[in-house]
Scaffold this motif. Structure first.
Motif, short mmCIF file in Angstrom:
data_model
loop_
_atom_site.label_atom_id
_atom_site.label_comp_id
_atom_site.label_asym_id
_atom_site.label_seq_id
_atom_site.Cartn_x
_atom_site.Cartn_y
_atom_site.Cartn_z
N LEU A 15 -9.63 -5.75 9.49
CA LEU A 15 -8.86 -6.60 8.22
C LEU A 15 -8.65 -7.71 8.91
O LEU A 15 -9.37 -8.72 8.96
CB LEU A 15 -7.99 -6.91 7.59
CG LEU A 15 -7.53 -5.26 6.82
CD1 LEU A 15 -5.42 -5.31 6.62
CD2 LEU A 15 -7.61 -6.03 5.76
N PHE A 16 -9.23 -7.86 10.57
CA PHE A 16 -9.09 -8.41 11.56
C PHE A 16 -10.79 -8.88 11.78
O PHE A 16 -10.77 -9.92 11.80
CB PHE A 16 -8.61 -9.06 13.01
CG PHE A 16 -6.95 -8.45 12.81
CD1 PHE A 16 -6.28 -9.41 12.19
CD2 PHE A 16 -6.49 -7.51 13.59
CE1 PHE A 16 -4.90 -9.51 12.52
CE2 PHE A 16 -5.63 -7.72 13.57
CZ PHE A 16 -3.89 -8.43 12.96
N LEU A 49 -7.22 -11.07 18.27
CA LEU A 49 -6.71 -10.33 16.61
C LEU A 49 -7.60 -8.75 16.68
O LEU A 49 -7.22 -8.03 16.56
CB LEU A 49 -6.47 -10.90 15.55
CG LEU A 49 -5.38 -11.96 15.84
CD1 LEU A 49 -5.36 -12.83 14.83
CD2 LEU A 49 -3.94 -11.07 16.45
N LEU A 50 -8.84 -9.08 16.44
CA LEU A 50 -9.90 -8.20 16.80
C LEU A 50 -9.61 -7.06 17.70
O LEU A 50 -9.94 -5.97 17.94
CB LEU A 50 -11.20 -8.50 15.95
CG LEU A 50 -11.98 -7.63 15.85
CD1 LEU A 50 -11.93 -6.49 14.40
CD2 LEU A 50 -13.89 -8.13 16.19
N GLY A 103 -4.59 -10.63 -0.67
CA GLY A 103 -5.59 -9.77 -1.19
C GLY A 103 -5.00 -8.76 0.50
O GLY A 103 -4.83 -7.37 0.18
N THR A 104 -4.54 -8.82 0.94
CA THR A 104 -4.10 -7.90 1.92
C THR A 104 -2.81 -7.33 1.94
O THR A 104 -2.92 -6.39 2.22
CB THR A 104 -3.27 -8.86 3.47
OG1 THR A 104 -5.01 -10.10 4.02
CG2 THR A 104 -3.20 -8.11 5.19
N THR A 105 -1.94 -7.75 1.37
CA THR A 105 -1.05 -7.22 0.81
C THR A 105 -1.58 -5.62 -0.35
O THR A 105 -1.43 -4.59 0.25
CB THR A 105 -0.29 -8.10 0.21
OG1 THR A 105 0.43 -8.76 0.80
CG2 THR A 105 1.18 -7.57 -0.09
N ALA A 129 -4.07 -15.68 6.77
CA ALA A 129 -3.63 -14.59 7.05
C ALA A 129 -3.56 -13.82 7.90
O ALA A 129 -3.12 -12.81 8.67
CB ALA A 129 -4.45 -13.32 6.05
N ALA A 130 -3.96 -14.22 8.76
CA ALA A 130 -5.07 -13.18 10.48
C ALA A 130 -3.41 -12.96 10.87
O ALA A 130 -2.86 -12.36 11.15
CB ALA A 130 -5.02 -14.30 11.27
N LEU A 131 -2.81 -14.77 11.23
CA LEU A 131 -1.09 -14.04 12.25
C LEU A 131 0.44 -13.84 11.47
O LEU A 131 0.68 -13.18 12.20
CB LEU A 131 -0.62 -16.05 11.87
CG LEU A 131 0.26 -15.52 13.68
CD1 LEU A 131 -1.02 -14.99 15.12
CD2 LEU A 131 0.80 -17.13 13.62
N PRO A 132 0.52 -13.69 10.44
CA PRO A 132 1.19 -13.04 9.64
C PRO A 132 0.99 -11.18 9.79
O PRO A 132 1.45 -10.78 9.84
CB PRO A 132 1.28 -13.47 8.37
CG PRO A 132 0.70 -14.18 7.80
CD PRO A 132 -0.25 -14.67 9.09
#
Length: 430
Positions: free
Chosen positions: A399-400, A306-307, A372-374, A241-244
């Motif tokens: 989220l990150f 990413l964080l 879940g992110t969506t 989920a991280a890269l998208p």
């Protein structure tokens, strides 16, 4: 003696090449969806927002969760040839519908989402035949080398393609250019079918029973198979989920242009190339156990990078490049380890269902993470910005941060993977 052992080295080499050629054709369409940048750009150009863009990246994993196990039954019932042929043809038509979406006016976004989902539905149909086909000519000792060589070669192709498309598209590509790209991606699926038609089938193979509950019961009783599936599922919640989300973050929050996003996507593909080049040598030398631990730690580092990629960070661009490169590298190892372990865990007489079971549970993690992110983005549950001391954070950093904690916590689940524990009572033949 397995059917693959009855083939000459020359025959196995020929079939390996045919399999690799089929991935060259098929991976073009897959990367147009999986690299996220192209699809996100297309949906945003048609008026979509960040939650719709993120949702579009989850469609493949949702389809895999829903259909991989039923498709395994279809592959057994109708045969491998018919099953993958239907998948390739329907996938081609879906891409043509994506390309035609702008002509639907207000329904354009819906057409893209529905067509992408239909294409995604064909992927588990195809996947249910792919590994059983490979098992007809691959020897166990040659699996790691083959997967590394196969994915190394097609990632070079995809990296060149994605980078070239980014340069051609520029900062504001015309919609017709993206339409032409999707038409091209769809037509390449017919090339995949042509090459798969040349792969062998075992003439003496006994047809597996089309009893899905019985076949699933055999899978569930294999603790090694179930343990590896659960580990992969939970890790994928965060890692895939991280890269998208990073692509959506860069487009909607940092306002990166089309060319920049495609360049970052090509950097991720470059990382995959390096990973596939290394995995063929790393797996035989360091064994699956060490490679799996190292891959997990690489995934954790991606989330940490990413964080730290906050808008005010002066090293923002180098950090993002490093995250995309490392993500591609770790993804290559994850996919190859998953493929080799899947073949090692699939019990003879139940191979199609065993591979479908592992893939379904693994993709469940990806679907949960992205969906879940969506939902979090769509509901507006997070504040757009918030402060830690003098630093200004965005909802994406929250989220990150969650992904980072998840990857760190799930280190305790590594013993579920059969390669970590030396002795097994269940079926496991690496």
């Amino acid at each position: 003696m397995g059917y693959a052992e009855t083939l000459t080295p020359q025959q196995r080499k020929k079939y390996e090449n045919n399999a690799i050629y089929s991935t060259w054709f098929g991976c073009i369409s897959e990367q147009m969806i999986d690299s996220n940048a192209l699809l996100v750009l297309y949906i945003v150009m048609l008026g979509g927002n960040d939650s719709i863009s993120m949702f579009s990246t989850s469609l493949s994993s949702i389809a895999s969760v829903c259909l991989l196990i039923p498709c395994a039954g279809l592959a057994v019932k109708f045969g491998l040839r018919i099953t993958y042929s239907v998948a390739c043809i329907v996938g081609c038509l879906s891409f043509l519908c994506i390309a035609a979406a702008p002509y639907a006016g207000h329904f354009a976004q819906n057409i893209v989402i529905v067509s992408t989902f239909i294409y995604s539905l064909t992927r588990p149909v195809y996947s249910s035949t792919w590994y059983p086909l490979l098992d007809n000519f691959l020897l166990p000792e040659g699996r790691g080398k083959f997967f590394g060589r196969m994915r190394f070669s097609y990632m070079i192709l995809n990296t060149i393609l994605i980078y070239a498309l980014g340069k051609i598209m520029g900062t504001k590509p015309p919609i017709m250019l993206l339409q032409g790209i999707f038409v091209f991606g769809g037509l390449t699926l017919l090339g995949r079918k042509f090459e798969m038609d040349r792969l062998p089938l075992n003439p003496n193979a006994k047809r597996e029973p089309v009893n899905i509950p019985l076949a699933l019961g055999i899978c569930i009783k294999n603790n090694s198979l179930v343990g590896f599936s659960i580990y992969s599922c939970l890790v994928n919640i965060a890692f895939y989920a991280a890269l998208p989300l990073a692509v959506v973050y860069m487009k909607t929050c940092l306002d990166y242009k089309a060319e920049s996003l495609m360049t970052f996507s090509s950097v991720a593909l470059l990382g995959s190339i390096l990973g596939y080049a290394a995995v063929g040598k790393a797996l035989p030398k360091f064994k699956t156990k060490r490679c799996l631990v190292g891959t997990h730690l690489c995934g954790l580092l991606v989330c940490l990078l990413l964080l730290s990629a906050i808008p005010e960070n002066p090293l923002l661009v180098p950090i993002l490049y490093a995250a995309f490169l490392l993500n591609g590298f770790a993804s290559a190892f994850m996919l190859c380890i998953n493929s080799t372990e899947m073949l090692a865990l699939a019990r003879p007489g139940n191979k199609v269902m065993a591979m479908a079971f592992v893939s379904t549970v693994t993709n469940l993690g990806t679907a949960v993470g992205r969906l879940g992110t969506t939902l979090i983005l769509a509901t507006g549950a997070l504040a757009a910005t918030w402060n830690i001391g003098t630093l200004s954070m965005t909802k994406f950093q929250f989220l990150f941060g969650f992904y980072t904690f998840t990857m760190l916590f799930f280190l305790i689940l590594l013993p579920l993977a059969p390669s970590i524990i030396p002795k097994h009572h269940d079926y496991y033949h690496p």
